[in-house]
Design a protein around this motif. Structure first.
Motif, PDB file in Angstrom:
ATOM      1  N   GLN A 285      25.222 -11.029   2.654  1.00  0.00           N
ATOM      2  CA  GLN A 285      25.016  -9.602   2.896  1.00  0.00           C
ATOM      3  C   GLN A 285      26.002  -8.760   2.093  1.00  0.00           C
ATOM      4  N   ILE A 286      27.236  -9.236   1.991  1.00  0.00           N
ATOM      5  CA  ILE A 286      28.242  -8.534   1.193  1.00  0.00           C
ATOM      6  C   ILE A 286      27.823  -8.484  -0.269  1.00  0.00           C
ATOM      7  N   ARG A 287      27.303  -9.608  -0.786  1.00  0.00           N
ATOM      8  CA  ARG A 287      26.832  -9.629  -2.173  1.00  0.00           C
ATOM      9  C   ARG A 287      25.707  -8.612  -2.385  1.00  0.00           C
ATOM     10  N   GLU A 288      24.810  -8.512  -1.399  1.00  0.00           N
ATOM     11  CA  GLU A 288      23.703  -7.560  -1.511  1.00  0.00           C
ATOM     12  C   GLU A 288      24.220  -6.125  -1.486  1.00  0.00           C
ATOM     13  N   TYR A 289      25.157  -5.822  -0.582  1.00  0.00           N
ATOM     14  CA  TYR A 289      25.747  -4.485  -0.519  1.00  0.00           C
ATOM     15  C   TYR A 289      26.494  -4.154  -1.809  1.00  0.00           C
ATOM     16  N   ALA A 290      27.205  -5.143  -2.368  1.00  0.00           N
ATOM     17  CA  ALA A 290      27.978  -4.912  -3.598  1.00  0.00           C
ATOM     18  C   ALA A 290      27.055  -4.516  -4.742  1.00  0.00           C
ATOM     19  N   LYS A 291      25.941  -5.238  -4.889  1.00  0.00           N
ATOM     20  CA  LYS A 291      24.990  -4.909  -5.949  1.00  0.00           C
ATOM     21  C   LYS A 291      24.325  -3.553  -5.687  1.00  0.00           C
ATOM     22  N   ARG A 292      24.062  -3.247  -4.420  1.00  0.00           N
ATOM     23  CA  ARG A 292      23.453  -1.961  -4.090  1.00  0.00           C
ATOM     24  C   ARG A 292      24.401  -0.805  -4.408  1.00  0.00           C
ATOM     25  N   ALA A 293      25.672  -0.991  -4.103  1.00  0.00           N
ATOM     26  CA  ALA A 293      26.664   0.046  -4.418  1.00  0.00           C
ATOM     27  C   ALA A 293      26.789   0.230  -5.926  1.00  0.00           C
ATOM     28  N   PHE A 294      26.837  -0.861  -6.661  1.00  0.00           N
ATOM     29  CA  PHE A 294      26.918  -0.852  -8.119  1.00  0.00           C
ATOM     30  C   PHE A 294      25.749  -0.053  -8.703  1.00  0.00           C
ATOM     31  N   THR A 295      24.550  -0.313  -8.189  1.00  0.00           N
ATOM     32  CA  THR A 295      23.352   0.352  -8.684  1.00  0.00           C
ATOM     33  C   THR A 295      23.305   1.818  -8.268  1.00  0.00           C
ATOM     34  N   ALA A 296      23.690   2.106  -7.023  1.00  0.00           N
ATOM     35  CA  ALA A 296      23.639   3.484  -6.522  1.00  0.00           C
ATOM     36  C   ALA A 296      24.530   4.417  -7.336  1.00  0.00           C
ATOM     37  N   LEU A 297      25.663   3.914  -7.788  1.00  0.00           N
ATOM     38  CA  LEU A 297      26.591   4.723  -8.572  1.00  0.00           C
ATOM     39  C   LEU A 297      26.266   4.718 -10.066  1.00  0.00           C
ATOM     40  N   GLY A 298      25.294   3.907 -10.475  1.00  0.00           N
ATOM     41  CA  GLY A 298      24.934   3.829 -11.885  1.00  0.00           C
ATOM     42  C   GLY A 298      25.940   3.071 -12.717  1.00  0.00           C
ATOM     43  N   CYS A 299      26.587   2.084 -12.121  1.00  0.00           N
ATOM     44  CA  CYS A 299      27.614   1.317 -12.833  1.00  0.00           C
ATOM     45  C   CYS A 299      26.987   0.440 -13.920  1.00  0.00           C
ATOM     46  N   ARG A 300      27.804   0.109 -14.900  1.00  0.00           N
ATOM     47  CA  ARG A 300      27.399  -0.783 -15.979  1.00  0.00           C
ATOM     48  C   ARG A 300      28.553  -1.732 -16.302  1.00  0.00           C
ATOM     49  N   GLY A 301      28.204  -2.951 -16.689  1.00  0.00           N
ATOM     50  CA  GLY A 301      29.209  -3.901 -17.149  1.00  0.00           C
ATOM     51  C   GLY A 301      29.863  -4.663 -16.022  1.00  0.00           C
ATOM     52  N   LEU A 302      30.788  -4.012 -15.339  1.00  0.00           N
ATOM     53  CA  LEU A 302      31.564  -4.716 -14.315  1.00  0.00           C
ATOM     54  C   LEU A 302      32.071  -3.750 -13.269  1.00  0.00           C
ATOM     55  N   SER A 303      32.304  -4.277 -12.091  1.00  0.00           N
ATOM     56  CA  SER A 303      32.973  -3.554 -11.014  1.00  0.00           C
ATOM     57  C   SER A 303      33.414  -4.586  -9.980  1.00  0.00           C
ATOM     58  N   ARG A 304      34.408  -4.206  -9.195  1.00  0.00           N
ATOM     59  CA  ARG A 304      34.795  -5.015  -8.035  1.00  0.00           C
ATOM     60  C   ARG A 304      34.599  -4.143  -6.803  1.00  0.00           C
ATOM     61  N   VAL A 305      33.878  -4.690  -5.815  1.00  0.00           N
ATOM     62  CA  VAL A 305      33.567  -3.925  -4.612  1.00  0.00           C
ATOM     63  C   VAL A 305      34.306  -4.562  -3.440  1.00  0.00           C
ATOM     64  N   ASP A 306      35.055  -3.724  -2.717  1.00  0.00           N
ATOM     65  CA  ASP A 306      35.920  -4.202  -1.641  1.00  0.00           C
ATOM     66  C   ASP A 306      35.347  -3.838  -0.275  1.00  0.00           C
ATOM     67  N   PHE A 307      35.446  -4.786   0.661  1.00  0.00           N
ATOM     68  CA  PHE A 307      34.874  -4.608   1.994  1.00  0.00           C
ATOM     69  C   PHE A 307      35.863  -5.062   3.066  1.00  0.00           C
ATOM     70  N   PHE A 308      35.552  -4.661   4.303  1.00  0.00           N
ATOM     71  CA  PHE A 308      36.151  -5.250   5.492  1.00  0.00           C
ATOM     72  C   PHE A 308      35.044  -5.929   6.274  1.00  0.00           C
ATOM     73  N   VAL A 309      35.382  -7.035   6.932  1.00  0.00           N
ATOM     74  CA  VAL A 309      34.491  -7.655   7.909  1.00  0.00           C
ATOM     75  C   VAL A 309      35.234  -7.600   9.237  1.00  0.00           C
ATOM     76  N   ARG A 310      34.769  -6.738  10.136  1.00  0.00           N
ATOM     77  CA  ARG A 310      35.509  -6.468  11.369  1.00  0.00           C
ATOM     78  C   ARG A 310      35.558  -7.698  12.263  1.00  0.00           C
ATOM     79  N   TYR A 311      36.738  -7.979  12.792  1.00  0.00           N
ATOM     80  CA  TYR A 311      36.921  -9.160  13.643  1.00  0.00           C
ATOM     81  C   TYR A 311      36.093  -9.062  14.920  1.00  0.00           C
ATOM     82  N   SER A 312      36.025  -7.882  15.524  1.00  0.00           N
ATOM     83  CA  SER A 312      35.441  -7.748  16.861  1.00  0.00           C
ATOM     84  C   SER A 312      33.947  -8.023  16.893  1.00  0.00           C
ATOM     85  N   ASP A 313      33.224  -7.590  15.863  1.00  0.00           N
ATOM     86  CA  ASP A 313      31.771  -7.738  15.908  1.00  0.00           C
ATOM     87  C   ASP A 313      31.146  -8.246  14.608  1.00  0.00           C
TER      88      ASP A 313
END
Length: 359
Positions: A285-313
């Motif tokens: 799911q993180i990989r899917e969100y990362a690619k979606r964010a990359f595309t939504a912003l119109g990125c090209r070439g490379l980017s690093r997308v940072d996330f949190f995965v909450r412990y509680s849920d």
């Protein structure tokens, strides 16, 4: 391979950014790992005052570079499309070095925010990384949040403070009350337009929040206050243009209270774990969100997308996107691709090749 068969590559480092020193570290690693059989390499260094010089020394000397101590020559990327190269100012006149592609190994303001990309567009020279809009939008965390919210990507709740406006500063009390009510403590304070955790602070009470706001305002006139997310800190590397690929997910395990500038680059108190300590469904799911964010912003070439995965849920929450991520020896971006079987030198080749496929 002869010199005439090689690509003429211009690598640029430094710049007028709080991340100037990180750029030097990244550039040193990039230059060491470039395939010298494929590229005729020219290097430009930009000082913290915005002065441009041709760097002709040993690659290892970039970390301690000072044009005042070296006989470097002024050199610029020409915006004139008939030049397509570097103009070097020598005692005997102006020399032109042809350039096929530019690799800006730069982080933060004036390097990652679309400004220098505008110069590259004027020059007509291919360049590595995102274009003007994507670079600018991704660099401004407040604008990024608006775009990614529309793309349906979960994010930490936030309050935006425009510290450059007089009425905002005069209403500091109401700003603090609003953030306290909406976000609670602890919360994080971030300049909207910096990276590498420059100017970031953590506040556990109103006094610390005010101090963190004032410190962040030294770096940007727009500041974000974000809710604290107690969870895994994970990162995903994205590579490509219109059909990007996402890497395995890596996890940041700081040994200090939070992953600040010193923990990233200075004291070595951070561990990286690949793959991250979350299940495969979450990582996918993180990989899917990362690619979606990359595309939504119109990125090209490379980017690093940072996330949190909450412990509680187990909720996945996007933190930020970096259009020119660190390339030091301990940076997550090249390490993630190496885990995927793409060695550093091959990764650089792929990133450079993508600049010629920009749509």
């Amino acid at each position: 391979m002869s010199n005439t068969d090689k690509l003429n590559l211009c690598v640029i480092f430094g710049g007028m950014s709080p991340e100037h020193d990180i750029s030097r570290m990244s550039c040193t690693s990039v230059l060491k790992n470039l395939n010298k059989d494929k590229y005729n390499i020219s290097v430009i260094g930009i000082t913290e005052k915005g002065e441009w010089y041709l760097y002709e020394g040993d690659f290892n000397g970039i970390r301690d570079w000072s044009p005042e101590k070296q006989s470097n020559k002024k050199a610029f990327i020409s915006p004139d499309r008939s030049d397509k190269g570097i103009l070097v100012f020598e005692e005997t006149g102006i020399k032109k070095i042809p350039v096929d592609v530019i690799f800006p190994v730069m982080h933060g303001e004036y390097g990652e925010d679309g400004k220098i990309q505008g110069l590259f567009e004027l020059s007509g020279i291919n360049y590595v990384g995102c274009g003007v809009f994507a670079s600018s939008a991704a660099m401004d965390k407040s604008r990024t949040k608006i775009i990614l919210k529309d793309a349906g990507i979960p994010q930490a709740d936030w309050v935006t403070v425009h510290t450059g406006q007089k009425n905002e500063l005069e209403n500091m009390g109401s700003i603090l009350d609003n953030a306290e009510k909406k976000l609670g403590y602890p919360c994080f304070v971030k300049p909207a337009g910096t990276g590498s955790s420059v100017g970031v602070g953590k506040a556990k009470n109103k006094t610390e929040l005010e101090a963190a706001l004032k410190n962040a305002a030294k770096f940007d006139s727009t500041v974000l206050i974000e809710e604290n997310i107690d969870g895994h800190e994970v990162e995903c590397a994205v590579l490509g243009n219109l059909s990007p690929e996402a890497s395995e997910i890596g996890e940041i395990i700081p040994e200090v209270e939070f992953y600040d500038f010193n923990a990233k680059y200075v004291d070595g108190t951070t561990k990286l774990k690949i793959p991250a300590q979350v299940d495969e469904k979450c990582r996918e799911q993180i990989r899917e969100y990362a690619k979606r964010a990359f595309t939504a912003l119109g990125c090209r070439g490379l980017s690093r997308v940072d996330f949190f995965v909450r412990y509680s849920d187990g909720a996945i929450i996007l933190n930020e996107i970096n259009t020119l991520p660190g390339f030091t020896d301990i940076s997550m971006y090249p390490m993630l691709w190496e885990h995927m079987g793409v060695k550093y030198t091959e990764l650089l080749d792929r990133i450079i090749n993508l600049s010629f496929e920009r749509e």
